[in-house]
Design a protein around this motif. Sequence first.
Motif, PDB file in Angstrom:
ATOM      1  N   ALA A 176      -5.447   2.088  -3.910  1.00  0.00           N
ATOM      2  CA  ALA A 176      -4.209   1.015  -3.681  1.00  0.00           C
ATOM      3  C   ALA A 176      -3.699  -0.042  -2.593  1.00  0.00           C
ATOM      4  O   ALA A 176      -3.933  -0.630  -2.836  1.00  0.00           O
ATOM      5  CB  ALA A 176      -3.224   2.743  -3.134  1.00  0.00           C
ATOM      6  N   ARG A 177      -4.951   0.678  -1.218  1.00  0.00           N
ATOM      7  CA  ARG A 177      -5.104  -0.784  -0.422  1.00  0.00           C
ATOM      8  C   ARG A 177      -5.703  -2.175  -0.307  1.00  0.00           C
ATOM      9  O   ARG A 177      -5.670  -3.004  -0.934  1.00  0.00           O
ATOM     10  CB  ARG A 177      -6.090  -0.039   0.533  1.00  0.00           C
ATOM     11  CG  ARG A 177      -6.199  -1.072   1.673  1.00  0.00           C
ATOM     12  CD  ARG A 177      -5.639  -0.912   3.413  1.00  0.00           C
ATOM     13  NE  ARG A 177      -5.741  -2.080   4.108  1.00  0.00           N
ATOM     14  CZ  ARG A 177      -5.132  -2.275   4.955  1.00  0.00           C
ATOM     15  NH1 ARG A 177      -3.873  -1.940   4.268  1.00  0.00           N
ATOM     16  NH2 ARG A 177      -5.210  -2.843   5.292  1.00  0.00           N
ATOM     17  N   THR A 178      -7.207  -1.559  -1.681  1.00  0.00           N
ATOM     18  CA  THR A 178      -7.825  -2.504  -1.974  1.00  0.00           C
ATOM     19  C   THR A 178      -7.205  -3.840  -3.054  1.00  0.00           C
ATOM     20  O   THR A 178      -6.695  -4.649  -3.037  1.00  0.00           O
ATOM     21  CB  THR A 178      -8.552  -2.473  -2.947  1.00  0.00           C
ATOM     22  OG1 THR A 178      -9.386  -1.434  -2.041  1.00  0.00           O
ATOM     23  CG2 THR A 178     -10.103  -3.557  -3.580  1.00  0.00           C
ATOM     24  N   HIS A 232      -2.282  -9.853  -1.982  1.00  0.00           N
ATOM     25  CA  HIS A 232      -1.377 -11.018  -0.478  1.00  0.00           C
ATOM     26  C   HIS A 232      -2.598 -11.692   0.313  1.00  0.00           C
ATOM     27  O   HIS A 232      -2.442 -11.440   1.383  1.00  0.00           O
ATOM     28  CB  HIS A 232      -1.069  -9.252   0.148  1.00  0.00           C
ATOM     29  CG  HIS A 232       0.567  -8.764  -0.587  1.00  0.00           C
ATOM     30  ND1 HIS A 232       1.585  -9.453  -1.004  1.00  0.00           N
ATOM     31  CD2 HIS A 232      -0.086  -7.753  -0.709  1.00  0.00           C
ATOM     32  CE1 HIS A 232       1.847  -8.860  -1.621  1.00  0.00           C
ATOM     33  NE2 HIS A 232       1.559  -7.344  -1.660  1.00  0.00           N
ATOM     34  N   ARG A 233      -3.436 -11.515  -0.487  1.00  0.00           N
ATOM     35  CA  ARG A 233      -4.581 -13.014   0.539  1.00  0.00           C
ATOM     36  C   ARG A 233      -3.887 -13.907   1.052  1.00  0.00           C
ATOM     37  O   ARG A 233      -2.660 -13.863   0.079  1.00  0.00           O
ATOM     38  CB  ARG A 233      -5.603 -13.134  -0.562  1.00  0.00           C
ATOM     39  CG  ARG A 233      -6.664 -12.030  -0.787  1.00  0.00           C
ATOM     40  CD  ARG A 233      -7.757 -12.935  -1.805  1.00  0.00           C
ATOM     41  NE  ARG A 233      -8.887 -11.477  -1.496  1.00  0.00           N
ATOM     42  CZ  ARG A 233      -9.997 -11.512  -2.826  1.00  0.00           C
ATOM     43  NH1 ARG A 233      -9.802 -12.558  -2.352  1.00  0.00           N
ATOM     44  NH2 ARG A 233     -10.393  -9.912  -2.481  1.00  0.00           N
ATOM     45  N   MET A 286     -12.726   9.127   2.758  1.00  0.00           N
ATOM     46  CA  MET A 286     -11.375   8.237   1.947  1.00  0.00           C
ATOM     47  C   MET A 286     -10.857   8.434   0.646  1.00  0.00           C
ATOM     48  O   MET A 286     -11.568   8.619  -0.301  1.00  0.00           O
ATOM     49  CB  MET A 286     -11.250   6.423   2.550  1.00  0.00           C
ATOM     50  CG  MET A 286     -10.017   6.408   1.715  1.00  0.00           C
ATOM     51  SD  MET A 286      -8.326   6.696   2.887  1.00  0.00           S
ATOM     52  CE  MET A 286      -9.093   5.796   4.064  1.00  0.00           C
ATOM     53  N   GLU A 287      -9.874   9.068   0.154  1.00  0.00           N
ATOM     54  CA  GLU A 287      -9.645   9.607  -1.401  1.00  0.00           C
ATOM     55  C   GLU A 287      -9.565   8.056  -1.638  1.00  0.00           C
ATOM     56  O   GLU A 287      -8.742   6.914  -1.314  1.00  0.00           O
ATOM     57  CB  GLU A 287      -8.482  10.794  -1.223  1.00  0.00           C
ATOM     58  CG  GLU A 287      -7.753   9.941  -1.980  1.00  0.00           C
ATOM     59  CD  GLU A 287      -7.665  11.061  -3.175  1.00  0.00           C
ATOM     60  OE1 GLU A 287      -7.675  10.211  -4.425  1.00  0.00           O
ATOM     61  OE2 GLU A 287      -8.095  12.775  -2.976  1.00  0.00           O
ATOM     62  N   PRO A 288     -10.178   7.905  -3.058  1.00  0.00           N
ATOM     63  CA  PRO A 288     -10.298   6.689  -3.949  1.00  0.00           C
ATOM     64  C   PRO A 288      -9.283   6.677  -4.138  1.00  0.00           C
ATOM     65  O   PRO A 288      -8.606   5.127  -4.430  1.00  0.00           O
ATOM     66  CB  PRO A 288     -10.842   7.539  -5.578  1.00  0.00           C
ATOM     67  CG  PRO A 288     -11.878   8.863  -4.784  1.00  0.00           C
ATOM     68  CD  PRO A 288     -10.801   9.481  -3.115  1.00  0.00           C
ATOM     69  N   ARG A 289      -8.090   7.113  -3.929  1.00  0.00           N
ATOM     70  CA  ARG A 289      -6.987   6.307  -5.019  1.00  0.00           C
ATOM     71  C   ARG A 289      -5.989   5.535  -3.735  1.00  0.00           C
ATOM     72  O   ARG A 289      -5.960   4.667  -3.824  1.00  0.00           O
ATOM     73  CB  ARG A 289      -6.166   7.826  -5.271  1.00  0.00           C
ATOM     74  CG  ARG A 289      -6.208   7.660  -6.969  1.00  0.00           C
ATOM     75  CD  ARG A 289      -4.913   9.814  -7.115  1.00  0.00           C
ATOM     76  NE  ARG A 289      -5.592  10.648  -6.455  1.00  0.00           N
ATOM     77  CZ  ARG A 289      -4.689  11.665  -5.922  1.00  0.00           C
ATOM     78  NH1 ARG A 289      -3.321  11.609  -7.172  1.00  0.00           N
ATOM     79  NH2 ARG A 289      -5.113  12.760  -5.281  1.00  0.00           N
ATOM     80  N   VAL A 290      -6.316   6.130  -2.630  1.00  0.00           N
ATOM     81  CA  VAL A 290      -5.988   5.357  -1.127  1.00  0.00           C
ATOM     82  C   VAL A 290      -6.651   4.760  -1.381  1.00  0.00           C
ATOM     83  O   VAL A 290      -5.969   3.302  -0.918  1.00  0.00           O
ATOM     84  CB  VAL A 290      -6.139   6.533  -0.305  1.00  0.00           C
ATOM     85  CG1 VAL A 290      -6.491   5.341   1.192  1.00  0.00           C
ATOM     86  CG2 VAL A 290      -5.103   7.572  -0.031  1.00  0.00           C
ATOM     87  N   THR A 291      -8.101   3.866  -0.862  1.00  0.00           N
ATOM     88  CA  THR A 291      -9.216   3.277  -1.083  1.00  0.00           C
ATOM     89  C   THR A 291      -8.855   2.190  -2.561  1.00  0.00           C
ATOM     90  O   THR A 291      -7.939   0.777  -1.739  1.00  0.00           O
ATOM     91  CB  THR A 291     -10.682   3.223  -1.754  1.00  0.00           C
ATOM     92  OG1 THR A 291     -10.758   4.500  -0.330  1.00  0.00           O
ATOM     93  CG2 THR A 291     -11.349   2.359  -1.936  1.00  0.00           C
ATOM     94  N   THR A 320       0.606  -1.106   0.040  1.00  0.00           N
ATOM     95  CA  THR A 320       0.121  -0.040   0.053  1.00  0.00           C
ATOM     96  C   THR A 320       1.079   1.057   0.236  1.00  0.00           C
ATOM     97  O   THR A 320       0.406   2.443  -0.915  1.00  0.00           O
ATOM     98  CB  THR A 320      -0.945   0.544   1.424  1.00  0.00           C
ATOM     99  OG1 THR A 320      -1.671  -1.164   1.532  1.00  0.00           O
ATOM    100  CG2 THR A 320      -1.439   1.221   1.276  1.00  0.00           C
ATOM    101  N   TRP A 321       2.110   1.230   1.109  1.00  0.00           N
ATOM    102  CA  TRP A 321       2.677   2.724   0.727  1.00  0.00           C
ATOM    103  C   TRP A 321       3.569   2.271  -0.320  1.00  0.00           C
ATOM    104  O   TRP A 321       3.984   3.767  -0.924  1.00  0.00           O
ATOM    105  CB  TRP A 321       3.919   2.481   1.779  1.00  0.00           C
ATOM    106  CG  TRP A 321       4.844   3.422   2.420  1.00  0.00           C
ATOM    107  CD1 TRP A 321       6.052   3.749   1.673  1.00  0.00           C
ATOM    108  CD2 TRP A 321       4.546   5.034   2.427  1.00  0.00           C
ATOM    109  NE1 TRP A 321       6.305   4.856   1.445  1.00  0.00           N
ATOM    110  CE2 TRP A 321       5.466   5.774   1.964  1.00  0.00           C
ATOM    111  CE3 TRP A 321       3.438   5.158   3.189  1.00  0.00           C
ATOM    112  CZ2 TRP A 321       5.784   7.102   2.884  1.00  0.00           C
ATOM    113  CZ3 TRP A 321       2.983   6.837   3.176  1.00  0.00           C
ATOM    114  CH2 TRP A 321       4.878   7.240   3.017  1.00  0.00           C
TER     115      TRP A 321
END
Length: 89
Positions: free
Chosen positions: A79-81, A87-88, A72-77, A46-47
């Motif tokens: 990236a995290r998603t 990495h499941r 939440m900023e869509p780009r952050v969401t 994510t980072w």
Amino acid sequence: MRWAFIALVAIGLAGCGEAAPNPYPEAAQARFEASCPSENAVCTCTWDKLTRTMTYEEYEAALARFRETGLMEPRVTRARTACVERHRE
């Protein structure tokens, strides 16, 4: 003519790679890692995605908006998603 086409395709594909990370102060990464440790693959991913898609100024503005509005900023969401899906366990 064929070589010219191949050269154009190669040049075009070279531009499709992932962007280089934007510069961020070390303190920003330290704050991020306080809640999302670098030992966690999702956090590291994510980072990396955040620094490649947002400037430090955009990231700080997104954090301020989140604190003020809870949105939440869509780009952050995104990236995290993407990182959670990659990495499941």
